[in-house]
Motif scaffolding. Sequence first.
Motif, PDB file in Angstrom:
ATOM      1  N   PRO A 109       0.820  -1.217   0.000  1.00  0.00           N
ATOM      2  CA  PRO A 109       0.000   0.000   0.000  1.00  0.00           C
ATOM      3  C   PRO A 109       0.855   1.270   0.000  1.00  0.00           C
ATOM      4  O   PRO A 109       1.852   1.361   0.713  1.00  0.00           O
ATOM      5  N   ASP A 110       0.434   2.216  -0.824  1.00  0.00           N
ATOM      6  CA  ASP A 110       1.055   3.541  -0.832  1.00  0.00           C
ATOM      7  C   ASP A 110       0.406   4.436   0.208  1.00  0.00           C
ATOM      8  O   ASP A 110       1.025   5.378   0.699  1.00  0.00           O
ATOM      9  N   VAL A 111      -0.858   4.141   0.508  1.00  0.00           N
ATOM     10  CA  VAL A 111      -1.637   4.996   1.392  1.00  0.00           C
ATOM     11  C   VAL A 111      -2.691   4.154   2.110  1.00  0.00           C
ATOM     12  O   VAL A 111      -3.196   3.182   1.549  1.00  0.00           O
ATOM     13  N   HIS A 112      -2.964   4.515   3.345  1.00  0.00           N
ATOM     14  CA  HIS A 112      -4.029   3.891   4.135  1.00  0.00           C
ATOM     15  C   HIS A 112      -5.142   4.914   4.281  1.00  0.00           C
ATOM     16  O   HIS A 112      -4.888   6.035   4.744  1.00  0.00           O
ATOM     17  N   ILE A 113      -6.363   4.533   3.887  1.00  0.00           N
ATOM     18  CA  ILE A 113      -7.472   5.475   3.892  1.00  0.00           C
ATOM     19  C   ILE A 113      -8.608   4.977   4.782  1.00  0.00           C
ATOM     20  O   ILE A 113      -8.704   3.797   5.076  1.00  0.00           O
ATOM     21  N   PHE A 114      -9.448   5.919   5.195  1.00  0.00           N
ATOM     22  CA  PHE A 114     -10.594   5.649   6.068  1.00  0.00           C
ATOM     23  C   PHE A 114     -10.171   4.883   7.322  1.00  0.00           C
ATOM     24  O   PHE A 114     -10.825   3.946   7.758  1.00  0.00           O
ATOM     25  N   THR A 115      -9.079   5.359   7.901  1.00  0.00           N
ATOM     26  CA  THR A 115      -8.532   4.681   9.079  1.00  0.00           C
ATOM     27  C   THR A 115      -9.292   5.016  10.356  1.00  0.00           C
ATOM     28  O   THR A 115      -9.038   4.393  11.388  1.00  0.00           O
ATOM     29  N   ALA A 116     -10.226   5.945  10.298  1.00  0.00           N
ATOM     30  CA  ALA A 116     -11.049   6.249  11.477  1.00  0.00           C
ATOM     31  C   ALA A 116     -11.839   5.021  11.907  1.00  0.00           C
ATOM     32  O   ALA A 116     -12.195   4.892  13.082  1.00  0.00           O
ATOM     33  N   THR A 117     -12.085   4.100  10.965  1.00  0.00           N
ATOM     34  CA  THR A 117     -12.844   2.888  11.282  1.00  0.00           C
ATOM     35  C   THR A 117     -11.971   1.627  11.190  1.00  0.00           C
ATOM     36  O   THR A 117     -12.486   0.522  11.087  1.00  0.00           O
ATOM     37  N   LYS A 118     -10.665   1.782  11.252  1.00  0.00           N
ATOM     38  CA  LYS A 118      -9.779   0.615  11.195  1.00  0.00           C
ATOM     39  C   LYS A 118      -9.949  -0.239  12.446  1.00  0.00           C
ATOM     40  O   LYS A 118     -10.439   0.227  13.475  1.00  0.00           O
ATOM     41  N   GLN A 119      -9.553  -1.477  12.341  1.00  0.00           N
ATOM     42  CA  GLN A 119      -9.553  -2.344  13.505  1.00  0.00           C
ATOM     43  C   GLN A 119      -8.458  -1.885  14.474  1.00  0.00           C
ATOM     44  O   GLN A 119      -7.372  -1.496  14.043  1.00  0.00           O
ATOM     45  N   PRO A 120      -8.722  -1.895  15.769  1.00  0.00           N
ATOM     46  CA  PRO A 120      -7.771  -1.338  16.726  1.00  0.00           C
ATOM     47  C   PRO A 120      -6.428  -2.057  16.774  1.00  0.00           C
ATOM     48  O   PRO A 120      -5.424  -1.473  17.165  1.00  0.00           O
ATOM     49  N   ALA A 128       4.262   5.515   7.169  1.00  0.00           N
ATOM     50  CA  ALA A 128       3.130   5.250   6.268  1.00  0.00           C
ATOM     51  C   ALA A 128       2.263   6.496   6.120  1.00  0.00           C
ATOM     52  O   ALA A 128       2.109   7.271   7.057  1.00  0.00           O
ATOM     53  N   GLN A 129       1.702   6.664   4.927  1.00  0.00           N
ATOM     54  CA  GLN A 129       0.744   7.740   4.692  1.00  0.00           C
ATOM     55  C   GLN A 129      -0.621   7.245   5.170  1.00  0.00           C
ATOM     56  O   GLN A 129      -1.157   6.298   4.608  1.00  0.00           O
ATOM     57  N   VAL A 130      -1.148   7.896   6.191  1.00  0.00           N
ATOM     58  CA  VAL A 130      -2.373   7.449   6.851  1.00  0.00           C
ATOM     59  C   VAL A 130      -3.368   8.598   6.895  1.00  0.00           C
ATOM     60  O   VAL A 130      -3.015   9.708   7.319  1.00  0.00           O
ATOM     61  N   PHE A 131      -4.614   8.320   6.477  1.00  0.00           N
ATOM     62  CA  PHE A 131      -5.658   9.333   6.462  1.00  0.00           C
ATOM     63  C   PHE A 131      -6.906   8.792   7.136  1.00  0.00           C
ATOM     64  O   PHE A 131      -7.351   7.687   6.816  1.00  0.00           O
ATOM     65  N   GLU A 132      -7.487   9.565   8.040  1.00  0.00           N
ATOM     66  CA  GLU A 132      -8.708   9.135   8.727  1.00  0.00           C
ATOM     67  C   GLU A 132      -9.866   8.969   7.762  1.00  0.00           C
ATOM     68  O   GLU A 132     -10.731   8.126   7.970  1.00  0.00           O
TER      69      GLU A 132
END
Length: 157
Positions: A109-120, A128-132
Amino acid sequence: MTEWTGRCSCGQLRYHLTAAPMITHACHCSWCQRETGTAFALNALIETDRLEVTGQVEVVLTPSASGKGQEIARCPSCRVAVFSHYAGAGRALAFVRVGTLDSPAACPPDVHIFTATKQPWVVFPEGAQVFEEYYKSAEVWSPEALERRRAALARAG
C-alpha cells in the motif's frame, strides 16, 4: 521489472496489467471490511484500458458508503473478486484486488485510507501515509499518476 499478472483462485479468469498501478490503497472503511470479510481492502488502481482480462467476468452490483455503489468483477466459477469499478471514475479506472496478483508483495500500500474505522489491532508501519478519511489526490499521487488518471477520465468521456 515486475510482471503484473494475476488470476482468480480456480485460474479461469486471468489478467495482465500493461503498466504499473498508479497507486495502491489500503482501505480500512467498514464497508470494505464487510465486503471482503477482513480488516481492509488492498486495491491497486489502474486505467481499465491497461487491464487485459482473459476469461469470463461476472459483474456484481453492490452498495457502497457513497450511495453510488460499485461494480465488482468476479470469476463466475470460483466467485473470487478480482477488480471493481467505483461510481466516481466509472469504468475508466479499475481497482485490482492486490491479493489476486501472482506477486502481491510487489504491490504494497502507498496509502491507508478511512482509518477512522480501522480495527484497533492494525498497526501502521513507521512513515506510512495514513488518512482518517480520504485525501486530496493532488497532494498524494505522483505527477505521472495524476496525468494518467486525467487522461483515462478524458478518454472515458
